[in-house]
Design an enzyme around this catalytic site. Structure first.
Site, short mmCIF file in Angstrom:
data_model
loop_
_atom_site.label_atom_id
_atom_site.label_comp_id
_atom_site.label_asym_id
_atom_site.label_seq_id
_atom_site.Cartn_x
_atom_site.Cartn_y
_atom_site.Cartn_z
N LYS A 286 11.77 23.98 2.39
CA LYS A 286 12.81 24.58 3.24
C LYS A 286 12.65 26.11 3.30
CE LYS A 286 15.59 20.57 2.44
NZ LYS A 286 16.48 19.84 1.54
N GLN B 268 20.93 21.62 -2.89
CA GLN B 268 19.98 20.50 -2.94
C GLN B 268 20.56 19.32 -3.70
OE1 GLN B 268 16.97 20.29 -1.26
NE2 GLN B 268 16.97 18.18 -1.98
N ASP C 15 24.10 21.99 6.31
CA ASP C 15 23.53 20.70 5.90
C ASP C 15 24.55 19.57 6.15
OD1 ASP C 15 21.32 19.32 4.91
OD2 ASP C 15 22.01 19.39 2.83
#
Ligand code: NAP
Length: 281
Positions: free
Chosen positions: A54, A98, A121
């Site tokens: 990322k 994450q 996200d």
């Protein structure tokens, strides 16, 4: 039958090149460049690899990135403090925590601490609620990437039987909501589902989202089905027994090069969008 590859790599490159151009335009106009903050708690090697990918992707489109690496022993409160700092930091457009965090962390609480307008996200409850109600919001990147891929190939969804295997908060559940909002008839399967092969046989669209290598067998698949493999397991293997199943399908995603690159492209796209919503300069 002739099956068409849903080329996520190609579509992702197209999206990324549009983002690159837009960032160059912003710089020329003296506007701020988006920055994605990524948080990794602990040292899980797979998670570290995803975070690195990322960060690299940010660089590749000219976007800024900020990496926060926290110790395995970090408490939920310490993580919440870090998220608060990033929420307050005007340079940061979007925040990605994450998944999965170490077991000792209350991951749901941490996801919900991310400011809604930085939730690129699509992991907090407000984002999920709005997505479910078919309202504008940031989407979880993998399901949204899958939807963009289906749209790119002009695949009609209305009235189709979609079978989603997996119900995780970041993948299976939002995927099911998105397909429902596209007028599919959705069956959501999970580890307690009985007669999975029979249910899969009824699917016009199958989404593999459980994280078990080639678990969904080719002989469960009906001829002409659309196969979307979101699974990513060791050895570049997905959740669908694709080498055998692809010839029965009308469309299928390869692993790698299908869903994975779309996830990253959507993350970048939503970070740019977050920057535009937050910053007038
Ligand atoms: P997860 O949180 O572990 O969830 C797995 C889901 O699969 C759960 O809902 C579980 O059911 C279900 N499941 C497990 N065994 C099953 C079985 N035998 N039959 C039916 N359902 C079963 O995983 P995740 O985070 O959603 O990830 C799933 C896969 O997608 C992994 O391979 C991951 O690497 C991949 N992934 C890829 C991307 C990408 O960018 N390509 C992004 C995210 C995830 P229960 O709810 O009953 O436990």
């Amino acid at each position: 039958m002739d099956s068409i590859v849903l080329d996520g790599k190609q579509l992702a490159e197209k999206i990324k090149s549009k983002i690159t151009k837009e960032i160059i335009e912003r710089e020329k106009a003296g506007l701020s460049v988006p920055t994605l903050a990524t948080i990794l708690v602990g040292n899980d090697p797979a998670s570290a690899t995803y975070v690195n990918m990322k960060i690299k992707a940010c660089k590749s489109v000219g976007m800024g990135s900020k990496y926060v690496h926290l110790d395995e022993k970090t408490t939920t409160n310490e993580l919440l403090d870090e998220i608060d700092k990033l929420n307050r930091n005007e340079e940061v457009s979007g925040i990605l925590l994450q998944h999965p965090c170490p077991q000792s962390i209350d991951e749901r609480m941490a996801f919900d601490r991310i400011a809604y307008y930085k939730d690129v996200d699509g992991v907090n409850l407000k984002s999920f609620g709005r997505l479910s109600m078919k309202m504008d919001t940031f989407f979880p990147c993998t399901p949204y990437g899958i939807m963009l891929l289906l749209k790119e190939y002009k695949i009609s969804l209305s009235g189709k039987n979609a079978v989603v295997v997996g119900r995780s908060p970041i993948l299976g559940k939002p995927m099911s909501m998105i397909l429902l909002n596209e007028d599919c008839t959705v069956t959501i399967c999970h580890s307690k589902t009985q007669n999975l092969p029979e249910i899969v046989k009824n699917g016009d669209i199958i989404i593999g989202a459980l994280g078990k290598p080639e678990f969904i067998k080719a002989d469960w698949i009906k001829t002409g089905a659309i196969l979307i493999d979101a699974g990513y397991n060791q050895g570049n293997v997905g959740d669908i027994e694709m080498t055998k199943a692809m010839s029965k399908s009308s469309y299928y995603t390869p692993v790698p090069g299908g869903v994975g690159p779309m996830t990253i492209a959507v993350l970048l796209q939503q970070t740019l969008q977050a920057c535009k919503l937050q910053r007038t300069k």
